[in-house]
Motif scaffolding. Sequence first.
Motif, short mmCIF file in Angstrom:
data_model
loop_
_atom_site.label_atom_id
_atom_site.label_comp_id
_atom_site.label_asym_id
_atom_site.label_seq_id
_atom_site.Cartn_x
_atom_site.Cartn_y
_atom_site.Cartn_z
N THR A 21 -15.63 10.69 -14.86
CA THR A 21 -15.79 11.40 -13.60
C THR A 21 -14.71 10.96 -12.63
O THR A 21 -14.00 9.97 -12.86
CB THR A 21 -17.17 11.14 -12.94
OG1 THR A 21 -17.25 9.77 -12.56
CG2 THR A 21 -18.31 11.50 -13.87
N SER A 22 -14.63 11.69 -11.52
CA SER A 22 -13.70 11.36 -10.43
C SER A 22 -14.48 11.32 -9.12
O SER A 22 -15.59 11.85 -9.04
CB SER A 22 -12.60 12.42 -10.33
OG SER A 22 -11.87 12.51 -11.54
N PRO A 23 -13.92 10.70 -8.08
CA PRO A 23 -14.59 10.72 -6.77
C PRO A 23 -14.94 12.15 -6.37
O PRO A 23 -14.13 13.07 -6.52
CB PRO A 23 -13.56 10.09 -5.84
CG PRO A 23 -12.80 9.16 -6.73
CD PRO A 23 -12.69 9.88 -8.05
N GLY A 24 -16.15 12.31 -5.86
CA GLY A 24 -16.64 13.63 -5.48
C GLY A 24 -17.45 14.32 -6.55
O GLY A 24 -18.17 15.29 -6.27
N ASP A 25 -17.34 13.85 -7.81
CA ASP A 25 -18.17 14.41 -8.87
C ASP A 25 -19.61 13.95 -8.72
O ASP A 25 -19.91 13.02 -7.96
CB ASP A 25 -17.63 13.99 -10.25
CG ASP A 25 -16.34 14.70 -10.61
OD1 ASP A 25 -16.08 15.79 -10.05
OD2 ASP A 25 -15.58 14.17 -11.46
N ALA A 26 -20.52 14.60 -9.45
CA ALA A 26 -21.94 14.37 -9.26
C ALA A 26 -22.53 13.53 -10.39
O ALA A 26 -22.09 13.61 -11.54
CB ALA A 26 -22.69 15.70 -9.18
N VAL A 27 -23.55 12.76 -10.04
CA VAL A 27 -24.35 12.00 -11.00
C VAL A 27 -25.80 12.39 -10.78
O VAL A 27 -26.34 12.19 -9.69
CB VAL A 27 -24.15 10.48 -10.82
CG1 VAL A 27 -25.06 9.72 -11.78
CG2 VAL A 27 -22.70 10.10 -11.07
N VAL A 28 -26.43 12.94 -11.80
CA VAL A 28 -27.81 13.38 -11.73
C VAL A 28 -28.73 12.22 -12.11
O VAL A 28 -28.48 11.52 -13.11
CB VAL A 28 -28.05 14.57 -12.68
CG1 VAL A 28 -29.53 14.99 -12.68
CG2 VAL A 28 -27.16 15.75 -12.28
N GLY A 65 -16.91 23.69 -10.22
CA GLY A 65 -16.03 23.16 -11.25
C GLY A 65 -15.99 21.65 -11.36
O GLY A 65 -15.13 21.09 -12.05
N HIS A 66 -16.93 20.96 -10.70
CA HIS A 66 -16.97 19.51 -10.78
C HIS A 66 -17.45 19.03 -12.15
O HIS A 66 -18.26 19.69 -12.80
CB HIS A 66 -17.91 18.94 -9.71
CG HIS A 66 -17.32 18.96 -8.33
ND1 HIS A 66 -16.38 18.04 -7.91
CD2 HIS A 66 -17.54 19.78 -7.28
CE1 HIS A 66 -16.06 18.29 -6.65
NE2 HIS A 66 -16.74 19.34 -6.25
N ARG A 67 -16.95 17.88 -12.54
CA ARG A 67 -17.54 17.19 -13.69
C ARG A 67 -18.83 16.52 -13.24
O ARG A 67 -19.00 16.20 -12.07
CB ARG A 67 -16.57 16.15 -14.25
CG ARG A 67 -15.33 16.76 -14.87
CD ARG A 67 -14.49 15.74 -15.59
NE ARG A 67 -13.89 14.77 -14.67
CZ ARG A 67 -13.12 13.75 -15.07
NH1 ARG A 67 -12.87 13.57 -16.36
NH2 ARG A 67 -12.59 12.93 -14.18
N ALA A 68 -19.74 16.30 -14.20
CA ALA A 68 -21.02 15.71 -13.84
C ALA A 68 -21.54 14.84 -14.97
O ALA A 68 -21.24 15.07 -16.15
CB ALA A 68 -22.04 16.79 -13.50
N VAL A 69 -22.31 13.85 -14.58
CA VAL A 69 -22.96 12.93 -15.52
C VAL A 69 -24.45 12.90 -15.22
O VAL A 69 -24.86 12.99 -14.05
CB VAL A 69 -22.37 11.51 -15.38
CG1 VAL A 69 -23.29 10.45 -15.99
CG2 VAL A 69 -21.00 11.44 -16.04
N TYR A 70 -25.23 12.81 -16.26
CA TYR A 70 -26.67 12.57 -16.12
C TYR A 70 -26.90 11.11 -16.46
O TYR A 70 -26.71 10.69 -17.60
CB TYR A 70 -27.43 13.48 -17.07
CG TYR A 70 -28.93 13.26 -17.16
CD1 TYR A 70 -29.69 12.88 -16.06
CD2 TYR A 70 -29.59 13.46 -18.37
CE1 TYR A 70 -31.06 12.70 -16.17
CE2 TYR A 70 -30.95 13.29 -18.49
CZ TYR A 70 -31.69 12.91 -17.39
OH TYR A 70 -33.04 12.73 -17.50
N VAL A 82 -22.49 18.73 -19.02
CA VAL A 82 -22.81 17.46 -18.38
C VAL A 82 -22.80 16.35 -19.42
O VAL A 82 -23.34 16.51 -20.51
CB VAL A 82 -24.21 17.54 -17.69
CG1 VAL A 82 -24.62 16.20 -17.13
CG2 VAL A 82 -24.19 18.61 -16.61
N ARG A 83 -22.19 15.24 -19.10
CA ARG A 83 -22.18 14.08 -19.99
C ARG A 83 -23.39 13.19 -19.69
O ARG A 83 -23.77 13.02 -18.52
CB ARG A 83 -20.89 13.27 -19.81
CG ARG A 83 -19.62 14.05 -20.05
CD ARG A 83 -19.43 14.42 -21.51
NE ARG A 83 -19.17 13.25 -22.33
CZ ARG A 83 -17.96 12.68 -22.48
NH1 ARG A 83 -16.91 13.15 -21.82
NH2 ARG A 83 -17.81 11.64 -23.27
N VAL A 84 -23.96 12.60 -20.72
CA VAL A 84 -25.14 11.76 -20.57
C VAL A 84 -24.76 10.29 -20.76
O VAL A 84 -24.10 9.93 -21.74
CB VAL A 84 -26.24 12.15 -21.56
CG1 VAL A 84 -27.47 11.23 -21.40
CG2 VAL A 84 -26.64 13.61 -21.37
#
Length: 391
Positions: free
Chosen positions: A115-122, A169-174, A204-206
């Motif tokens: 991820t990069s700054p500004g991306d989301a983490v669920v 278009g953000h990358r995200a992680v769970y 989304v990457r876990v």
Amino acid sequence: MEHIPHGSPDDPNPLRRLSLEQLRRRTSIKWRAYPEDVLPLWVAEMDVPLAGPVARAVTDAVALGDTGYPAGTGYAEALASFASERWGWDTLAVERTRLVSDVMTGVVEVLKLITSPGDAVVVNCPVYQPFYLFVEHMGRRIVEAPLDERARIDPGGLEDAFRRAVRGGHRAVYLLCSPHNPTGTVHTTGELAAVAALAARHGVRVVADEIHAPVVSRSARFVPYLSVAGAESGFSLMSASKAWNLAGLKAALVTAGPAAAGDLARMPPEVGHGPSHLGVIAHTAAYRDGGDWLDALLGGLDENRSLLAALLAEHLPGVRHLPGEGTYLAWLDFRALGLGDDPAAVLLERGRVALHPGPPCGTGGAGHARLNLATSPGILTEAVRRMAAAL
């Protein structure tokens, strides 16, 4: 304070081995954060002696002066053998592991890779407070996906959170907590396979925090996330820290699924300089030789789960509690008692019992508190008695 009974020093249940007087000689945060008239049931440390095989491995290393830098793959090999024997997970590849100082440090390093700054983490709230602290410190956004009323993953809520996380278009992680802290929920194979399918559908990457993996009731079964179909692009973080009470001996492992091997290869070598060599020795011994001790602990925790349910029913029937099958933590709902958002603060002031406050665990935490079950039956009984008297 009245005398709190404890078992004999040779009791097979590690939770019955130490007296309150012995425990108060400890200098870790659990026993130093509050005055001596407080019973501390807040932070995730256990009131147990060190497992014999772990103590021998560490003292042998000290006697030899083996206190340099860690080397080799013995830790990962021990975890792989443990995972095969305990969980039937035979595909933990040692070559797809990296040594890190602890699980949350490992989470941070994996998030830096994908991820990069500004991306989301669920996250599934309420959840372990450091998930919020570490993620926000990195400049990532938290997106909450609340657990359902049974404290289980809500597929519809999770999918909605995934949509919000990748919007624009953000990358995200769970960031999956498995078993879940603070509720003790043990996720099933079906639930985890559904997670993997949803994550793949939304890109989304876990990343699974599985630090409590060995601490599961005999009535349940822990399922490693990377063992389920569709989890090939995920990561797992594991450590012997919680199950053998080794937080002061830093060491943990990042494991990548087959499709995440390239990401793991980009992890800078200096990340592996943080773990303690004595920590690696201790954790390796725990996974390799600490099974009998762990089984005795799990039996004691099952007894304490039943004891807590009985004590609450008798002394605090207004407290709602869904007993968890994993971790050594209990999530208590005090909302019916009108103690406000932070009942832990009230119980500390009036009852001299320290619990972990619920509000920092995110949405769903207000009116709740987390109690650490990994103590003697005598201390647990006295703590509930004090809470009831205070209210």
